[in-house]
Design a protein around this motif. Sequence first.
Motif, PDB file in Angstrom:
ATOM      1  N   ALA A  69      -8.501   6.098   5.684  1.00 45.58           N
ATOM      2  CA  ALA A  69      -7.705   5.895   4.475  1.00 45.58           C
ATOM      3  C   ALA A  69      -7.047   4.525   4.545  1.00 45.58           C
ATOM      4  CB  ALA A  69      -6.639   6.980   4.330  1.00 45.58           C
ATOM      5  N   GLY A  70      -6.819   3.933   3.404  1.00 48.18           N
ATOM      6  CA  GLY A  70      -6.050   2.693   3.315  1.00 48.18           C
ATOM      7  C   GLY A  70      -4.699   2.998   2.703  1.00 48.18           C
ATOM      8  N   SER A  71      -3.666   2.349   3.192  1.00 51.52           N
ATOM      9  CA  SER A  71      -2.336   2.628   2.652  1.00 51.52           C
ATOM     10  C   SER A  71      -1.463   1.380   2.701  1.00 51.52           C
ATOM     11  CB  SER A  71      -1.660   3.764   3.437  1.00 51.52           C
ATOM     12  OG  SER A  71      -1.399   3.371   4.767  1.00 51.52           O
ATOM     13  N   ALA A  88     -13.654  -4.088  10.082  1.00 54.91           N
ATOM     14  CA  ALA A  88     -13.487  -5.396  10.730  1.00 54.91           C
ATOM     15  C   ALA A  88     -12.632  -5.313  11.980  1.00 54.91           C
ATOM     16  CB  ALA A  88     -12.879  -6.402   9.745  1.00 54.91           C
ATOM     17  N   GLY A  89     -12.177  -4.124  12.332  1.00 57.56           N
ATOM     18  CA  GLY A  89     -11.403  -3.953  13.551  1.00 57.56           C
ATOM     19  C   GLY A  89     -10.086  -4.698  13.558  1.00 57.56           C
ATOM     20  N   GLN A  90      -9.459  -4.844  12.382  1.00 54.75           N
ATOM     21  CA  GLN A  90      -8.254  -5.665  12.292  1.00 54.75           C
ATOM     22  C   GLN A  90      -6.939  -4.879  12.244  1.00 54.75           C
ATOM     23  OE1 GLN A  90      -8.004  -9.157  12.476  1.00 54.75           O
ATOM     24  NE2 GLN A  90     -10.052  -8.730  13.250  1.00 54.75           N
ATOM     25  N   GLY A  91      -6.998  -3.547  12.278  1.00 53.48           N
ATOM     26  CA  GLY A  91      -5.772  -2.763  12.128  1.00 53.48           C
ATOM     27  C   GLY A  91      -4.720  -3.084  13.166  1.00 53.48           C
ATOM     28  N   GLY A 148      17.216 -11.520   5.857  1.00 55.32           N
ATOM     29  CA  GLY A 148      16.244 -11.802   6.907  1.00 55.32           C
ATOM     30  C   GLY A 148      15.070 -10.844   6.862  1.00 55.32           C
ATOM     31  N   LEU A 149      15.361  -9.570   6.620  1.00 57.79           N
ATOM     32  CA  LEU A 149      14.289  -8.582   6.566  1.00 57.79           C
ATOM     33  C   LEU A 149      13.332  -8.853   5.412  1.00 57.79           C
ATOM     34  CD1 LEU A 149      16.237  -5.290   7.376  1.00 57.79           C
ATOM     35  CD2 LEU A 149      14.932  -6.753   8.936  1.00 57.79           C
ATOM     36  N   ARG A 150      13.872  -9.332   4.305  1.00 55.33           N
ATOM     37  CA  ARG A 150      12.993  -9.652   3.169  1.00 55.33           C
ATOM     38  C   ARG A 150      12.076 -10.829   3.489  1.00 55.33           C
ATOM     39  NH1 ARG A 150      17.448  -8.560  -1.597  1.00 55.33           N
ATOM     40  NH2 ARG A 150      16.831  -6.403  -2.043  1.00 55.33           N
ATOM     41  N   ALA A 151      12.536 -11.744   4.323  1.00 53.00           N
ATOM     42  CA  ALA A 151      11.664 -12.849   4.746  1.00 53.00           C
ATOM     43  C   ALA A 151      10.468 -12.297   5.522  1.00 53.00           C
ATOM     44  CB  ALA A 151      12.454 -13.837   5.602  1.00 53.00           C
ATOM     45  N   TYR A 152      10.714 -11.313   6.368  1.00 47.26           N
ATOM     46  CA  TYR A 152       9.616 -10.649   7.076  1.00 47.26           C
ATOM     47  C   TYR A 152       8.669  -9.977   6.084  1.00 47.26           C
ATOM     48  CZ  TYR A 152       7.400  -6.458   8.971  1.00 47.26           C
ATOM     49  OH  TYR A 152       6.504  -5.450   9.235  1.00 47.26           O
ATOM     50  N   GLU A 153       9.207  -9.254   5.121  1.00 41.95           N
ATOM     51  CA  GLU A 153       8.372  -8.554   4.146  1.00 41.95           C
ATOM     52  C   GLU A 153       7.518  -9.533   3.340  1.00 41.95           C
ATOM     53  OE1 GLU A 153       9.013  -4.852   1.188  1.00 41.95           O
ATOM     54  OE2 GLU A 153      10.291  -6.581   0.766  1.00 41.95           O
ATOM     55  N   ARG A 154       8.115 -10.643   2.927  1.00 37.86           N
ATOM     56  CA  ARG A 154       7.359 -11.636   2.153  1.00 37.86           C
ATOM     57  C   ARG A 154       6.204 -12.208   2.971  1.00 37.86           C
ATOM     58  NH1 ARG A 154      12.585 -13.187   0.517  1.00 37.86           N
ATOM     59  NH2 ARG A 154      12.586 -14.888   2.036  1.00 37.86           N
ATOM     60  N   ALA A 155       6.451 -12.396   4.246  1.00 34.94           N
ATOM     61  CA  ALA A 155       5.420 -12.994   5.094  1.00 34.94           C
ATOM     62  C   ALA A 155       4.264 -12.044   5.359  1.00 34.94           C
ATOM     63  CB  ALA A 155       6.039 -13.450   6.419  1.00 34.94           C
ATOM     64  N   ARG A 156       4.529 -10.746   5.406  1.00 33.52           N
ATOM     65  CA  ARG A 156       3.512  -9.813   5.873  1.00 33.52           C
ATOM     66  C   ARG A 156       2.899  -8.931   4.798  1.00 33.52           C
ATOM     67  NH1 ARG A 156       0.642 -11.119   8.890  1.00 33.52           N
ATOM     68  NH2 ARG A 156       0.006  -8.989   9.366  1.00 33.52           N
ATOM     69  N   ARG A 157       3.662  -8.499   3.810  1.00 32.93           N
ATOM     70  CA  ARG A 157       3.134  -7.485   2.906  1.00 32.93           C
ATOM     71  C   ARG A 157       1.944  -8.000   2.100  1.00 32.93           C
ATOM     72  NH1 ARG A 157       3.319  -4.664  -1.907  1.00 32.93           N
ATOM     73  NH2 ARG A 157       3.391  -2.385  -1.608  1.00 32.93           N
ATOM     74  N   GLY A 158       2.052  -9.205   1.561  1.00 35.32           N
ATOM     75  CA  GLY A 158       0.956  -9.742   0.765  1.00 35.32           C
ATOM     76  C   GLY A 158      -0.306  -9.925   1.584  1.00 35.32           C
ATOM     77  N   GLU A 159      -0.167 -10.453   2.801  1.00 32.48           N
ATOM     78  CA  GLU A 159      -1.337 -10.667   3.647  1.00 32.48           C
ATOM     79  C   GLU A 159      -2.009  -9.353   4.020  1.00 32.48           C
ATOM     80  OE1 GLU A 159      -2.499 -12.741   7.919  1.00 32.48           O
ATOM     81  OE2 GLU A 159      -0.718 -13.394   6.816  1.00 32.48           O
ATOM     82  N   ASN A 160      -1.206  -8.349   4.342  1.00 33.31           N
ATOM     83  CA  ASN A 160      -1.777  -7.047   4.692  1.00 33.31           C
ATOM     84  C   ASN A 160      -2.471  -6.408   3.501  1.00 33.31           C
ATOM     85  OD1 ASN A 160      -0.861  -7.197   7.353  1.00 33.31           O
ATOM     86  ND2 ASN A 160       1.090  -6.223   6.869  1.00 33.31           N
ATOM     87  N   TRP A 161      -1.888  -6.555   2.323  1.00 33.79           N
ATOM     88  CA  TRP A 161      -2.498  -5.994   1.109  1.00 33.79           C
ATOM     89  C   TRP A 161      -3.849  -6.655   0.834  1.00 33.79           C
ATOM     90  CZ3 TRP A 161      -4.200  -7.673  -3.650  1.00 33.79           C
ATOM     91  CH2 TRP A 161      -4.400  -6.683  -4.621  1.00 33.79           C
ATOM     92  N   VAL A 162      -3.898  -7.987   0.964  1.00 35.93           N
ATOM     93  CA  VAL A 162      -5.154  -8.711   0.734  1.00 35.93           C
ATOM     94  C   VAL A 162      -6.218  -8.246   1.723  1.00 35.93           C
ATOM     95  CG1 VAL A 162      -6.269 -10.968   0.894  1.00 35.93           C
ATOM     96  CG2 VAL A 162      -4.110 -10.729  -0.348  1.00 35.93           C
ATOM     97  N   MET A 163      -5.836  -8.077   2.995  1.00 33.99           N
ATOM     98  CA  MET A 163      -6.804  -7.636   3.985  1.00 33.99           C
ATOM     99  C   MET A 163      -7.312  -6.231   3.673  1.00 33.99           C
ATOM    100  SD  MET A 163      -8.553  -8.313   6.712  1.00 33.99           S
ATOM    101  CE  MET A 163      -7.782  -9.666   7.616  1.00 33.99           C
ATOM    102  N   MET A 164      -6.416  -5.335   3.254  1.00 28.98           N
ATOM    103  CA  MET A 164      -6.839  -3.972   2.913  1.00 28.98           C
ATOM    104  C   MET A 164      -7.846  -3.989   1.771  1.00 28.98           C
ATOM    105  SD  MET A 164      -4.588  -0.652   1.673  1.00 28.98           S
ATOM    106  CE  MET A 164      -4.475  -1.126  -0.052  1.00 28.98           C
ATOM    107  N   ARG A 165      -7.551  -4.746   0.713  1.00 33.13           N
ATOM    108  CA  ARG A 165      -8.453  -4.802  -0.439  1.00 33.13           C
ATOM    109  C   ARG A 165      -9.772  -5.492  -0.078  1.00 33.13           C
ATOM    110  NH1 ARG A 165      -6.664  -0.558  -2.719  1.00 33.13           N
ATOM    111  NH2 ARG A 165      -4.604  -0.740  -3.690  1.00 33.13           N
TER     112      ARG A 165
END
Length: 396
Positions: free
Chosen positions: A278-280, A304-307, A335-352
């Motif tokens: 599943a993707g989430s 792709a073995g990237q999880g 500070g936490l939002r800076a982490y979210e901005r850096a990671r959420r978009g990249e992870n979403w792109v990889m999932m799709r």
Amino acid sequence: MSHTYIRHAQALDVLVVGAGVVGTALALALGRQGFKVGLLERDHPAPFDPGAETDLRVFAINHASQRLFQSLGTWEAMVSRGVSPYEAMEVWDARSPGRIRFEAAEVGEADLGHIIENRVIQTVLWEALEGADVLRLCPASLAHLDVSGERVRASLDDGRVFEARLVVGADGARSRVRSLCGIGVDVTRYGQKAVVANVSTERPNPATAWQRFLPSGPLAFLPLADGRSSIVWSTDTESAEALLALDESSFCRELGAAFERRLGEVTATSARAAFPLAGSQAKHYVRSRIALVGDAAHTIHPLAGQGANLGLADVAELARVLAESAGRDPGDLRGLRAYERARRGENWVMMRAMEGFSGLFGSRLAPVELARGLGLNLADRLPAIKNGFLRRALEG
């Protein structure tokens, strides 16, 4: 294991919930940075047995993840416990003549990554915690979270209470932290399972990661240090259950045929297992004084073995953000939002992207089969494109 119970709440800077690879790496990184960290886990890791069968769960660790382990001072211990570098990757299509091969030498590297057992990474990280300011809360489970003001009050199932300025959910796809904080998650169930096993072949695996795209899903052969291969065979749920039900010789025949016997006949297999795919994506990676990392925040198709690499990239980024907040509040939402901005978009792109690859190679439409075969062969002949893709995969 007995516990000394306390009536008052013990203070922490950060409480990490979940001591898998991602959670333990984060706890170690933050402990090394000087934070007072608690690491909560339901069960003790099993003692490492060098003579035991190779773990069915292995990770293809890229160079970025390797650098993280090196920065934590754990890489050499992992190498001593057993890792398998791979120097080439070959991908081909079952329903077209398309093929592409990547080699480390083409980009001036010694390897493309390392195949490492989950238990090796877990054991080394867990042992390294002894030299860091990390309180190991194990075995115990999270019962309740109360976020208010400048602290999160975390109640454990054994009656202990801790107060932390930040709680990090590293507790997997069914995250208790995410649930208690009311963070929603978007889930796409693929109707597939991944069958995993360690197999022997007539010829040893020559430090190559192989992947054949079948109409029902990808089949990967990953090299192990002893010449065997760890296989991940993604297929529809019904077919996966049928593969598990086969006797050893029948399974080996089916597997060899699916792999086109690139390494000769499959001669033996370990015990087999399967897990649903599943993707989430969590709707939010952070809330006030809460952050999610790894599978608690996102999961993707394993083709792709990237999880694991994505989860470890979360660790590196969150640790970086919190290091910059040294002397300030680690639970500060800015500070936490800076982490979210850096990671959420990249992870979403990889999932799709992984879903797109899976759909593309699963299509049986003749024009699509022709186009993907031509595309693979063209990319294989264009070094700039091929090596650019390879560099991106190496660095995460």
